[in-house]
Scaffold this active site. Sequence first.
Site, PDB file in Angstrom:
ATOM      1  N   GLU B 169       0.669  -1.358  -0.022  1.00 40.64           N
ATOM      2  CA  GLU B 169       0.058  -0.173  -0.051  1.00 40.64           C
ATOM      3  C   GLU B 169       0.831   1.375   0.046  1.00 40.64           C
ATOM      4  O   GLU B 169       0.345   2.205  -0.490  1.00 40.64           O
ATOM      5  CB  GLU B 169      -0.929  -0.058   1.239  1.00 40.64           C
ATOM      6  N   SER B 449     -50.684 -27.788  35.544  1.00 42.09           N
ATOM      7  CA  SER B 449     -50.051 -28.599  36.554  1.00 42.09           C
ATOM      8  C   SER B 449     -48.806 -28.375  36.993  1.00 42.09           C
ATOM      9  O   SER B 449     -48.190 -28.893  37.700  1.00 42.09           O
ATOM     10  CB  SER B 449     -50.362 -29.967  36.254  1.00 42.09           C
TER      11      SER B 449
END
Lengths: 148, 763
Positions: B169, B449
């Site tokens: 770069e 229940s």
Amino acid sequence: MKKNFNTYLVALILMSLFLGCTSSPKKETNFYDLEVEKFSSSVKLLLTDLEFLKKEILKVNANKPSVQRILIEADDKWMEEDLKKASSALERGLRIAKDESALYLRLAHLRLEQGLIKESSAFAERGLLNKNASSWELLLLKIYSAQK
Amino acid sequence: MKLSLKLITYLSLIIFSVISIAYVSILDSKVVNKLDGVLWTVPAKVYARPLELAEGGKINVDVLKKELEILSYELTKGIPDTPGEFSQSQRSVNIFIRGFGSQEPGLYRLKIENDKIDSIKRKDGISIDLIQLEPLSIGGMFPSHLQDRILLNFSQVPKDLEEMILVVEDRNFYSHKGISLRSIMRAFIKNTRALGIEEGGSTITQQLAKSLFFSPEQTIKRKIKEAIAALLIEIHYSKQEILLAYINDVFIAQSGRRAIHGFGLASQFFFGTDLKNLSLDQKALLVGMLKGPSLYSPINNPDRAKTRRDLVLSLIKNDSLITEEEYLDLKGRSLKVIPPSFKSLSKYPAFNDIVTLDLRKNFDDSDLRTKGLKIITNLDPVVQDYLEESIKDTKLQLKRRYGSQLNGLEGAGIVIDSFSGEVVAAIGSTKPNNYGFNRAINAVRPIGSLVKPFIYLSALQHYSKYNLSTLLDDSKLSVSLPGGKLWEPNNFDKKFHGNIPLHVALSESYNVATTRLGMDLGYSVVQETFTKLGIKKKIPKYPSIFVGSFEMTPLEAIQAYQTIASEGFYSPLNSIRTVESSEDVLSLSYPYKVEQRFRPEPIYLLKFVLKQTFISGTARGFSSRVIEKWKTGGKTGTSDDQRDSWFVGYAGNYLMVVWLGFDDNRKSPLTGRTGALQVWKNFMSRLDPIAYEVRKPSRIRYEWVDTKDGLLSGERCKGSILIPFVEGTEPEMIPQNRKKCRISEESYTAKVLNKIKEAIEVK
């Protein structure tokens, strides 16, 4: 001097238990049945000397090498007084194996040092349900569970 | 005239200078602000728990393989030679671990026998007692710009990566002042020769300026602004700081709405491991992508990405950073990127909601969105996947059976480690990956229940009055309600059963007997048990509460059952293990909290009956081998008119709650048994959990009793069952006709012998 006294005290409790058990031929020696409360004054004495108890706890090893490695890590942190990291390491050990008394004993003592008496006792009670616990480990766990 | 022109020229120059100075000043303050602050606002990242593999530890091979599959490990033949591969032979699994935190990458061989890890060995044969797989990334807490990154400090950036970036770069990075005329000229010549764009003229500082402040449009005006910003950056920051900012900020990929910035996160995103563990070819791939993240994406354009990677490798070879041999070796490697681990912001929305609830207790929103926290949760991705698959599969099966009656059926499920209260999986819908109403934490429904074990636990704590064979009255009951109305509960089978032992009343889930029991105990006694189970709501004082009109969310229901599954030890539910700052410093740990809320004896008795539910009760249908292996127990629940189908059950260390029903509260054909239990069964069969043995409380004794009258009976007597009692509470009476079948000749002889032995010992 104090250490010697405590060693004698533990020996005395064990001897009393042993004698107690031999006098009752119907029952096998089972420290889980032990009513530590009967020795409440002696137990209280042991609980006042946390350093002595801690030394006894640190002698208890794990059966699995992986948990033993974690114990070493936890003990190092404990010695450095980093209770948070020591506790984290021990909890990591519990995730790997829930049948190692060494973990319950250390957690019971560590919580006591952190001032969490109820939790200390609860870890000890949990440890008492461990099927693989030795008689000595059960006796030590009983001492912590008797704080309630 | 001349004067006025001169004046205008001067004035123009002055105005231009003022505007320029003002612009540069504004840009300067933007540069400092951005680089000092906003850039480093890093979203929190959320991870599943890392799987630990310990010598001597228990593991199911299928579960391990599933975990590796979720982590995108590739199954290979032979010995794996690349991170992210595994292979399986008869009794061993070879894993080439990618590495995470302190866990080094490398090849490990696990020998597994009978669901236990016998040994773990490194490639060189050295035994290892503990290894850790990397945790699955499951989401993040993003700021509005949706940029995600992992911040690295300079010591975490590998030297070869730094050199590679500079070669590709910006070769003159350390010699220019932000812009490089030499680079621009060189790029111009090179691109002209190549008749295309082969090299960009922008320096790293310019690229940083561009990514921080400007859009990607290519105009002269923007290039000038970029150059000014680059010069300003160079004035304020050292070369090392600029390079580090670039490495942390550069845009590398897009995943859905989430933008992947910086090499730290890119390494995790493409290779599932820390940057320090990447090989040169992997680093070259990432550096190659800088030129065009989309164009050179290894996921969308793998061929182009490989060509670009090879070009990067050739550039570093030309610079003598690698040898020709190394180049050929690296060039020959395939890309091997992992598929994105999550496409949306969170793969597990229901679990994520629970994590957010827990986080909000300690962190505010801005901490979560900006401080780069690393949140390790208790999510077990394998359990989560099994849960999702189970609810989807079961819904399909049920729809085949019940047809359009089940259109719009919804559901929720939560799985926890009952020992610690750690939440390991959750779904809030039958379409588990959809966002929306999370029924796991928000659906408040009558529990049917499921409430009964709480009532029976209240009774069993009173040893002197209640044991498992205490007879309860299940005959017709009329209760006068305030206002003069009568309430008459009925059983599910629409029959009354007269006097029945307590354990039968619970395992058969009889409503009438339970209502009487609750009323005998009184609301305050039952309320006390509810509170000890961690239920924060007050129970309303009307009798239907004892048979299930009580309302809870699935999350509340599983908390209440945690204490039962965990032998009477209460641990608050918790979805988070640790929260660390970006520097790997422990910010907050969520330690185990344990409190003994019940003595082991009543819990032991209750769990005995909850196991009966699987043997002969409403959850029957499992083999005895499975029931023993899983050490299972549970309870079905069905609300009035079957509007809610519930099941809560534990197996091994896992406790799971399932709810099925409709959001508009309409009737369904499903009961707890035909609906929710089927999801539970589907899930547990996949997981096949391994249970730890728990010591029986010392005061527990077993006795044979009759299943109808609860009186003493014998192994050979018809209709008898061996059930536990707290020592001293066993029934004493034995009917005449059972005396023969209770004492067999063999046991009688044994008794006589024992008597003689005792007598000798006493002497």
